[in-house]
Scaffold this motif. Sequence first.
Motif, PDB file in Angstrom:
ATOM      1  N   ARG A   1       0.774  -1.281   0.060  1.00  0.00           N
ATOM      2  CA  ARG A   1      -0.028  -0.217  -0.021  1.00  0.00           C
ATOM      3  C   ARG A   1       0.720   1.369   0.081  1.00  0.00           C
ATOM      4  NH1 ARG A   1      -2.370   0.817   6.449  1.00  0.00           N
ATOM      5  NH2 ARG A   1      -0.478  -0.240   7.255  1.00  0.00           N
ATOM      6  N   VAL A   2       2.348   1.205   0.320  1.00  0.00           N
ATOM      7  CA  VAL A   2       3.089   2.151   0.498  1.00  0.00           C
ATOM      8  C   VAL A   2       3.653   2.491  -0.878  1.00  0.00           C
ATOM      9  CG1 VAL A   2       4.864   3.379   1.480  1.00  0.00           C
ATOM     10  CG2 VAL A   2       3.560   1.724   2.882  1.00  0.00           C
ATOM     11  N   ARG A   3       3.249   3.615  -1.731  1.00  0.00           N
ATOM     12  CA  ARG A   3       3.928   4.179  -3.002  1.00  0.00           C
ATOM     13  C   ARG A   3       4.746   5.264  -2.767  1.00  0.00           C
ATOM     14  NH1 ARG A   3      -1.722   4.138  -6.718  1.00  0.00           N
ATOM     15  NH2 ARG A   3      -2.231   2.072  -6.299  1.00  0.00           N
ATOM     16  N   SER A   4       4.541   5.967  -1.702  1.00  0.00           N
ATOM     17  CA  SER A   4       5.727   7.194  -1.482  1.00  0.00           C
ATOM     18  C   SER A   4       5.576   7.423  -0.054  1.00  0.00           C
ATOM     19  CB  SER A   4       5.308   8.356  -2.233  1.00  0.00           C
ATOM     20  OG  SER A   4       4.043   8.550  -1.995  1.00  0.00           O
ATOM     21  N   THR A   5       6.533   8.369   0.250  1.00  0.00           N
ATOM     22  CA  THR A   5       6.470   8.944   1.867  1.00  0.00           C
ATOM     23  C   THR A   5       6.898  10.180   1.989  1.00  0.00           C
ATOM     24  OG1 THR A   5       8.885   8.216   1.852  1.00  0.00           O
ATOM     25  CG2 THR A   5       7.540   6.627   2.564  1.00  0.00           C
ATOM     26  N   LEU A   6       6.423  10.834   3.201  1.00  0.00           N
ATOM     27  CA  LEU A   6       7.054  12.228   3.419  1.00  0.00           C
ATOM     28  C   LEU A   6       7.918  11.917   4.468  1.00  0.00           C
ATOM     29  CD1 LEU A   6       3.861  14.648   3.701  1.00  0.00           C
ATOM     30  CD2 LEU A   6       5.604  14.367   1.751  1.00  0.00           C
ATOM     31  N   ILE A   7       9.232  12.301   4.229  1.00  0.00           N
ATOM     32  CA  ILE A   7      10.113  12.319   5.210  1.00  0.00           C
ATOM     33  C   ILE A   7      10.214  13.759   6.058  1.00  0.00           C
ATOM     34  CG2 ILE A   7      12.738  11.853   5.463  1.00  0.00           C
ATOM     35  CD1 ILE A   7      12.699  11.008   2.410  1.00  0.00           C
ATOM     36  N   LEU A   8       9.612  13.274   7.235  1.00  0.00           N
ATOM     37  CA  LEU A   8       9.284  14.279   7.952  1.00  0.00           C
ATOM     38  C   LEU A   8      10.387  14.951   8.711  1.00  0.00           C
ATOM     39  CD1 LEU A   8       6.221  12.469   9.840  1.00  0.00           C
ATOM     40  CD2 LEU A   8       6.140  14.180   7.822  1.00  0.00           C
ATOM     41  N   ASP A   9      11.672  14.593   8.795  1.00  0.00           N
ATOM     42  CA  ASP A   9      12.821  15.152   9.467  1.00  0.00           C
ATOM     43  C   ASP A   9      13.645  15.579   8.468  1.00  0.00           C
ATOM     44  OD1 ASP A   9      13.339  12.493   8.741  1.00  0.00           O
ATOM     45  OD2 ASP A   9      14.465  11.928  10.305  1.00  0.00           O
TER      46      ASP A   9
ATOM     47  N   ALA B   1       1.909  14.402  12.233  1.00  0.00           N
ATOM     48  CA  ALA B   1       3.021  14.192  11.299  1.00  0.00           C
ATOM     49  C   ALA B   1       3.333  15.667  10.993  1.00  0.00           C
ATOM     50  CB  ALA B   1       2.702  13.389   9.808  1.00  0.00           C
ATOM     51  N   TYR B   2       2.120  16.380  10.700  1.00  0.00           N
ATOM     52  CA  TYR B   2       2.303  18.052  10.485  1.00  0.00           C
ATOM     53  C   TYR B   2       3.013  18.656  11.391  1.00  0.00           C
ATOM     54  CZ  TYR B   2       0.626  22.611   8.965  1.00  0.00           C
ATOM     55  OH  TYR B   2       0.709  23.921   8.662  1.00  0.00           O
ATOM     56  N   ARG B   3       3.078  18.264  12.811  1.00  0.00           N
ATOM     57  CA  ARG B   3       3.785  18.833  13.768  1.00  0.00           C
ATOM     58  C   ARG B   3       5.062  18.592  13.637  1.00  0.00           C
ATOM     59  NH1 ARG B   3       3.371  21.342  19.370  1.00  0.00           N
ATOM     60  NH2 ARG B   3       5.493  21.668  19.612  1.00  0.00           N
ATOM     61  N   ILE B   4       5.410  17.575  13.380  1.00  0.00           N
ATOM     62  CA  ILE B   4       6.861  17.157  13.371  1.00  0.00           C
ATOM     63  C   ILE B   4       7.277  17.734  12.266  1.00  0.00           C
ATOM     64  CG2 ILE B   4       8.328  15.306  12.752  1.00  0.00           C
ATOM     65  CD1 ILE B   4       6.491  13.280  14.220  1.00  0.00           C
ATOM     66  N   ALA B   5       6.786  17.835  11.079  1.00  0.00           N
ATOM     67  CA  ALA B   5       7.078  18.735   9.826  1.00  0.00           C
ATOM     68  C   ALA B   5       7.536  20.033  10.057  1.00  0.00           C
ATOM     69  CB  ALA B   5       6.243  18.228   8.662  1.00  0.00           C
TER      70      ALA B   5
ATOM     71  N   ASP C   1      -3.309  26.050  14.807  1.00  0.00           N
ATOM     72  CA  ASP C   1      -3.012  25.935  16.120  1.00  0.00           C
ATOM     73  C   ASP C   1      -1.638  25.099  16.378  1.00  0.00           C
ATOM     74  OD1 ASP C   1      -5.691  26.933  16.836  1.00  0.00           O
ATOM     75  OD2 ASP C   1      -6.348  24.606  17.265  1.00  0.00           O
ATOM     76  N   ILE C   2      -1.268  24.385  15.670  1.00  0.00           N
ATOM     77  CA  ILE C   2       0.095  23.837  15.561  1.00  0.00           C
ATOM     78  C   ILE C   2       0.999  24.806  15.141  1.00  0.00           C
ATOM     79  CG2 ILE C   2       1.473  22.184  14.454  1.00  0.00           C
ATOM     80  CD1 ILE C   2      -1.026  20.118  14.331  1.00  0.00           C
ATOM     81  N   ILE C   3       0.810  25.644  13.975  1.00  0.00           N
ATOM     82  CA  ILE C   3       1.822  26.486  13.806  1.00  0.00           C
ATOM     83  C   ILE C   3       2.123  27.625  14.809  1.00  0.00           C
ATOM     84  CG2 ILE C   3       1.857  28.702  12.156  1.00  0.00           C
ATOM     85  CD1 ILE C   3      -0.021  27.187  10.093  1.00  0.00           C
ATOM     86  N   TRP C   4       0.915  28.030  15.596  1.00  0.00           N
ATOM     87  CA  TRP C   4       1.265  28.987  16.651  1.00  0.00           C
ATOM     88  C   TRP C   4       2.082  28.512  17.557  1.00  0.00           C
ATOM     89  CZ3 TRP C   4       1.125  33.901  17.188  1.00  0.00           C
ATOM     90  CH2 TRP C   4       0.186  34.627  16.308  1.00  0.00           C
ATOM     91  N   GLU C   5       1.961  27.041  18.081  1.00  0.00           N
ATOM     92  CA  GLU C   5       2.408  26.352  18.883  1.00  0.00           C
ATOM     93  C   GLU C   5       4.010  26.256  18.591  1.00  0.00           C
ATOM     94  OE1 GLU C   5       0.798  22.473  19.507  1.00  0.00           O
ATOM     95  OE2 GLU C   5      -1.079  23.245  20.123  1.00  0.00           O
ATOM     96  N   VAL C   6       4.329  25.877  17.399  1.00  0.00           N
ATOM     97  CA  VAL C   6       5.633  25.726  16.918  1.00  0.00           C
ATOM     98  C   VAL C   6       6.422  27.066  16.832  1.00  0.00           C
ATOM     99  CG1 VAL C   6       7.124  24.997  14.948  1.00  0.00           C
ATOM    100  CG2 VAL C   6       5.321  23.665  15.696  1.00  0.00           C
TER     101      VAL C   6
END
Length: 432
Positions: free
Chosen positions: A235-243, A293-297, A354-359
């Motif tokens: 099922r995995v065709r691609s990834t987002l490398i979050l780090d 994932a958005y927070r880690i990115a 909310d995550i944008i503000w936290e970061v």
Amino acid sequence: MKSVSRTTSFNRRALTVNIEGPTPKSLSFASPRVVRSTGVSHWFRFLIVIGTLISFSVAIAGGYVYVLPSLSQAFLGYDISKLNQKIETCDIFDGSWVIDDRYPLYNASECPFAEQGFNCLENGRTDQDYLKWRWKPSKCDIPRYSVHNILEQLRDKRIVFVGDSMSRTQWESLICLLMTGVEDKNSVYEINGNKITKRIRFLGVRFSSFNFTIEFFRSVFLVQYGWMPRHAPRRVRSTLILDKLDDISSKWVESDILIFNTGQWWVPGKLFETGCYFQIENSLKLGMSISSAYRIALDTWASWVEQTIDTNRTQVFFRSFEPSHWSDQRHRYCNVSQFPMPDVRGRGQSIFTDIIWEVVNNMTVPVTVLDITSMSAFRNDAHVGKWSDNLAVSDCSHWCLPGVPDTWNEILLSYFLKNHEDAVPEELEVGT
């Protein structure tokens, strides 16, 4: 000068219909008590002369106030707003939409960098009410600077937008706004001769008379997109490398104004349903939620900014999530209204915002959040809808140009000019 004040009562943030301006006081004259008829006659003539002079003065003053904005538009283009109070003392994002007949700020059909798909009037939209709304902060006065003054302040600078198609729309809007102050339109050009397309990764427009560029880098997630790892499930065709930040991030440095956004692609339809999952280092994170994932990115982005960007030179902005107005998210039903919504109906908040503000609040360098989520949530009337270059597909995500992205840029320029307020003469002020 006569003015009309109309207020429509709405819920929540007082969405007001207001053609602003002072209301003249009526002139009244009291008859003096006199004995002789000749005295009455002399006083009557005197009052007629005085009344005539006052009426003439009021008419001249009213005409001056009325004509001055038109003259400024004719010679300087439409004016861009700037806060006359310190932005720290005013929440510029708390306010209401008011009618202003000086809007729109430009004609998209006369701007070669306005995408055909966003030019709603040319694509058949007949009502023009959506063009007349201006954002008015609740506790700020916004005098106006001439476009020429802004162009001078941008001389020798580099402005960079990084993000998705919403970022590209804001990029187009800013170019069109500034072109109204350029006499030789041919002096503004795309540096590689490229046409604006949805998939191109880089676009750069140069204002040669002022020696500055406005650039757009397409990076819809900000982090690196990768192909299917070895030994991954089917099922995995691609990834987002979050780090790991996008591999074109080195091209974002050495800018004077740097504006980021990401959000519209962080949905299951753009991720899991296409076989795209999350990855940290060499490890797949199949069960990770989108918000996590958005927070880690964003943490990855924040670390890159702190380590790479010289914030003594570069003003860094992150624009918050732009609300869409699909009536049915599942079936993508789009119903564009004629006027702004009376209530944001939950669209004024976003987990991404909310995550944008936290970061950003945890960063060690200054970054300004352009929190446009709530103010944009009222504007169901300003989406592309059925007036795009693809009539078969309605669009309640993107915005018409001119339109809401112009307001984002007015706020962006307010922050920019705040740092240059001593150098910008306030020779032209048009009251709000």
